[in-house]
Write a protein that holds these residues in place. Sequence first.
Motif, mmCIF file in Angstrom:
data_model
loop_
_atom_site.group_PDB
_atom_site.id
_atom_site.type_symbol
_atom_site.label_atom_id
_atom_site.label_comp_id
_atom_site.label_asym_id
_atom_site.label_seq_id
_atom_site.Cartn_x
_atom_site.Cartn_y
_atom_site.Cartn_z
ATOM 1 N N ASP A 285 0.354 -2.286 -0.121
ATOM 2 C CA ASP A 285 -1.025 -2.155 0.351
ATOM 3 C C ASP A 285 -1.178 -0.813 1.061
ATOM 4 N N GLU A 286 -2.386 -0.501 1.486
ATOM 5 C CA GLU A 286 -2.664 0.818 2.048
ATOM 6 C C GLU A 286 -1.883 1.065 3.334
ATOM 7 N N GLU A 287 -1.775 0.042 4.176
ATOM 8 C CA GLU A 287 -1.038 0.206 5.429
ATOM 9 C C GLU A 287 0.435 0.505 5.162
ATOM 10 N N ALA A 288 1.046 -0.262 4.241
ATOM 11 C CA ALA A 288 2.451 -0.046 3.913
ATOM 12 C C ALA A 288 2.662 1.327 3.278
ATOM 13 N N ARG A 289 1.726 1.736 2.449
ATOM 14 C CA ARG A 289 1.841 3.041 1.806
ATOM 15 C C ARG A 289 1.806 4.171 2.847
ATOM 16 N N GLN A 290 0.926 4.031 3.823
ATOM 17 C CA GLN A 290 0.825 5.051 4.867
ATOM 18 C C GLN A 290 2.089 5.112 5.708
ATOM 19 N N ARG A 291 2.659 3.946 6.017
ATOM 20 C CA ARG A 291 3.913 3.914 6.792
ATOM 21 C C ARG A 291 5.038 4.576 6.016
#
Length: 392
Positions: free
Chosen positions: A318-324
Amino acid sequence: MQGLLNLSPWGIVLYALILTHITIAAVTIYLHRHQAHRALELHPVVSHFFRFWLWLTTGMVTREWVAIHRKHHATCETEEDPHSPQVKGLRKVLFEGAELYREEARRTDTLNRFGKGAPDDWLERRVYTGHQGKGIVLLLAANLLLVGPAGLAVWGIQMIWIPFWAAGVINGVGHAIGYRNYQSPDASTNIVPWGILIGGEELHNNHHAFPNSARLSSKSWEFDIGWLYIRMLEMLGLARVKRIAPKPARITTHQGLDTEAVHAIVNSRFQVLARYGREVITRVHREETRRIAAMDAALKRHFKAVRRLLLREERLLDEEARQRMEEALRQSQALETTVQFRRQLQAIWQSAAGPEQIRSALQEWCRRAEASGIEALQAFARRLGGYRLRDN
């Protein structure tokens, strides 16, 4: 009145379990592995028995089941997927899987496009499809005759068994919860490593990685009871296995990417990718975590937390995991390089190029990996030419 079998209460429980297990075996062996994926051939006697049994216990039509399952593979985790929990939600697929199945079965375009090769003989047209609901009525009568009034409860269990376990659990939980041996581009998971209750279908991630394999187990500690039954049928001359998942071996003394190595790499690409994760990304991540720990304790915690994300299929983040993950990559040139090389490796075998083009691309990939200065990546590239497919 106890019925003709005069069974005790525990005998009735055993009777129900045996009947539902035969139904599960019919689904996984006949509908799934034989009809949908053509991974094995069945003797006509076995094939016709399974067709009759499924008509009797589920009322399912072979062509409908095959078409819907093939469409699931072709459109997995998209809006066109008939039963993706990633799109429709786990709750809906788990508890309304049968409704989703019936809705898709009414689409003639799905049946025409994906249902080719399913049985179309007189029995299929005039009995199994033509009188789709009469089998389950006959089953109710047989249960009442054999075990008395308890037969109604047994019949009820039989009616919900496949809708819940196959349409709900496998299609729902099998794309949401569990472990993954292979980073296939879908969200499939292995629910548990012991495929007994649902005939081996619990090993769903293995199946999506190698859909045309008659054996769903992959690791030595996994068990696929459906494969056990297939092997028994094969020993009796009632089945013939056509395909199983490849088992790659790596010859450490071999150097250079020849045609045999390219064939092995492409056909066992998910095993190669898993090995890349273990031997390159995990090792570089560990080295970079130690390096960063000496400079910033807070950054070390963040770095350690993204290890699992680095090994996952990126399209599933998801977007949060991708950013991390991207934040961690910005802190480490070596780690970013190894992730980029993985993306490039995937792009090679996802291309529509021919064997020679793939071989040239892999040779160029190895050349650049050798020049990267990253020891783990260099070692992996040097061993890539040693891949061979071994006999299963």
